[in-house]
Write an enzyme that holds these catalytic residues in place. Structure first.
Site, mmCIF file in Angstrom:
data_model
loop_
_atom_site.group_PDB
_atom_site.id
_atom_site.type_symbol
_atom_site.label_atom_id
_atom_site.label_comp_id
_atom_site.label_asym_id
_atom_site.label_seq_id
_atom_site.Cartn_x
_atom_site.Cartn_y
_atom_site.Cartn_z
ATOM 1 N N SER A 121 0.788 -1.246 0.000
ATOM 2 C CA SER A 121 0.000 0.000 0.000
ATOM 3 C C SER A 121 0.815 1.288 0.000
ATOM 4 O O SER A 121 0.261 2.361 -0.250
ATOM 5 C CB SER A 121 -0.924 0.027 1.211
ATOM 6 N N LYS A 154 0.542 3.506 -2.972
ATOM 7 C CA LYS A 154 -0.618 4.377 -3.217
ATOM 8 C C LYS A 154 -0.234 5.856 -3.211
ATOM 9 O O LYS A 154 -0.776 6.658 -3.968
ATOM 10 C CB LYS A 154 -1.695 4.116 -2.145
ATOM 11 N N TYR A 164 -3.094 -2.197 -10.509
ATOM 12 C CA TYR A 164 -3.099 -2.022 -9.056
ATOM 13 C C TYR A 164 -2.323 -3.162 -8.373
ATOM 14 O O TYR A 164 -1.503 -2.934 -7.482
ATOM 15 C CB TYR A 164 -4.543 -1.940 -8.529
ATOM 16 N N TYR A 182 -4.165 3.943 7.793
ATOM 17 C CA TYR A 182 -5.416 3.191 7.913
ATOM 18 C C TYR A 182 -6.291 3.799 9.009
ATOM 19 O O TYR A 182 -6.293 5.004 9.216
ATOM 20 C CB TYR A 182 -5.147 1.705 8.185
ATOM 21 N N VAL A 200 1.052 -3.671 3.957
ATOM 22 C CA VAL A 200 0.899 -4.949 4.667
ATOM 23 C C VAL A 200 2.149 -5.827 4.677
ATOM 24 O O VAL A 200 2.194 -6.795 5.425
ATOM 25 C CB VAL A 200 -0.271 -5.807 4.120
#
Ligand code: GLN
Length: 325
Positions: free
Chosen positions: A73, A76, A198, A250, A268
């Site tokens: 992530s 992103k 992605y 998060y 993660v």
């Protein structure tokens, strides 16, 4: 002592501080590694590294900083920057919001009224962002993305094919989110290609050293402090750092902003980047995750760095580290 000697002394005491911090948290074995795909489940939980790159081009490193892992992530952040460059702020805001969700990163939710995903740091928003990357073919879009990552790290980047394949086979929640957004016209028909891109961005390989350099590039107005090349247009730095600050950790983002007080993003596989604007980029890697999927040791290290050196953006009682400015 000359100014040069002063700086050297400060730099070596900072390196010792990082080594002590690393030994202190090495024994912390709380949390568990991500296990939704076999490639992540089999990682050695003892791996642990801390790297700090300054905007002046100095680097401090401790532990397993050469160990490669998938960026997950953390990607992103950088893909959001590319989408901003491709489309500009106003258009992007029509497709992806900038509100924290308070929900898990993989929650299947869209804003009730606008039908936009809440922000680009959670999966739905990231998939929408990725679907906006320009290119005349899937290969061109992937190459543009890899070139973008290369500008941040200063070297060639590649995708781990086995992680990509596993992400693609098991990514049913992500597929569900993409279909929901297609239903509302928030992404276009090329849904499978966007999902592949992605999954590929999540599977880009980095090490902790790279994370620090990438974060330092954001801290340095988009210019890689080592190659001196521009990785992202400086006008979008504030957009990127704002969403990292409010949404990057998060459903721990609020507490992080309160306690650590610097823009950050976790993934993660156990990586965290944190950006101290105009000063330094922090990279931490340790695959043991807490229940929100943030690296346990990574959070501790950043909390302690922030407290020790007054890195919280709103802390005016502290002199920031003086050897990197
Ligand atoms: N590949 C993961 C996913 O899409 C990345 C999630 C993460 O790092 N939080 O679910």
């Amino acid at each position: 002592m000359t100014k040069q000697q002063d700086l050297q002394t400060a730099a070596s005491s900072f390196q010792s501080f990082l080594e002590d911090l690393h030994s202190k948290y090495k024994s912390l074995r709380d949390g568990s590694v991500a296990n939704y795909i076999p490639e992540l489940a089999k990682v050695n939980p003892d791996l642990f590294s801390i790297c700090i790159a300054t905007v002046n081009g100095d680097i401090y490193k401790v532990g397993d900083y050469n160990q490669l892992f998938t960026i997950q992530s953390i990607s992103k952040v950088f893909v959001y920057g590319l989408a901003l460059e491709d489309h500009g702020r106003d258009y992007l805001l029509t497709k992806v919001g900038v509100e924290p969700t308070g929900d898990a990163f993989n929650a299947i939710i869209l804003d009730e009224k606008s039908k936009r995903p809440y922000n680009p740091m959670v999966n739905a928003g990231a998939i929408a962002t990725t679907s906006l990357i320009k290119g005349s073919s899937a290969t061109e879009r992937l190459n543009r993305m890899l070139d973008m990552f290369q500008r941040y790290t200063g070297h060639n980047m590649f995708v781990d094919i086995s992680v990509f394949t596993s992400e693609r086979i098991t990514g049913h929640r992500n597929r569900a989110m993409a279909h929901l957004m297609l239903n509302f016209g928030m992404i276009d028909q090329h849904l499978d290609e966007s999902l592949d891109l992605y999954f590929q961005q999540c599977s880009v390989m980095v090490n902790c050293y790279d994370l620090a350099v990438m974060a330092a590039t954001l801290a340095n107005k988009g210019i890689n402090p080592f190659t001196k090349k521009t990785a992202v247009d400086s006008r979008y730095i504030k957009d990127i750092l704002s969403v990292m600050y409010t949404c990057g950790m998060y459903n721990f983002a609020g507490e992080w902003a309160y306690k650590v007080g610097i823009p950050a993003k976790s993934g993660v596989s156990g990586g965290i980047i944190a950006v101290v604007p105009n000063l330094m980029g922090i990279g931490v890697f340790s695959p043991l995750l807490d229940f929100r999927s943030n690296s346990v040791r990574g959070v501790k290290v950043c909390e302690e760095l922030s407290q020790q050196f007054g890195l919280h953006l709103f802390d005016c009682s502290h002199n920031k580290l003086n050897f990197c400015s």
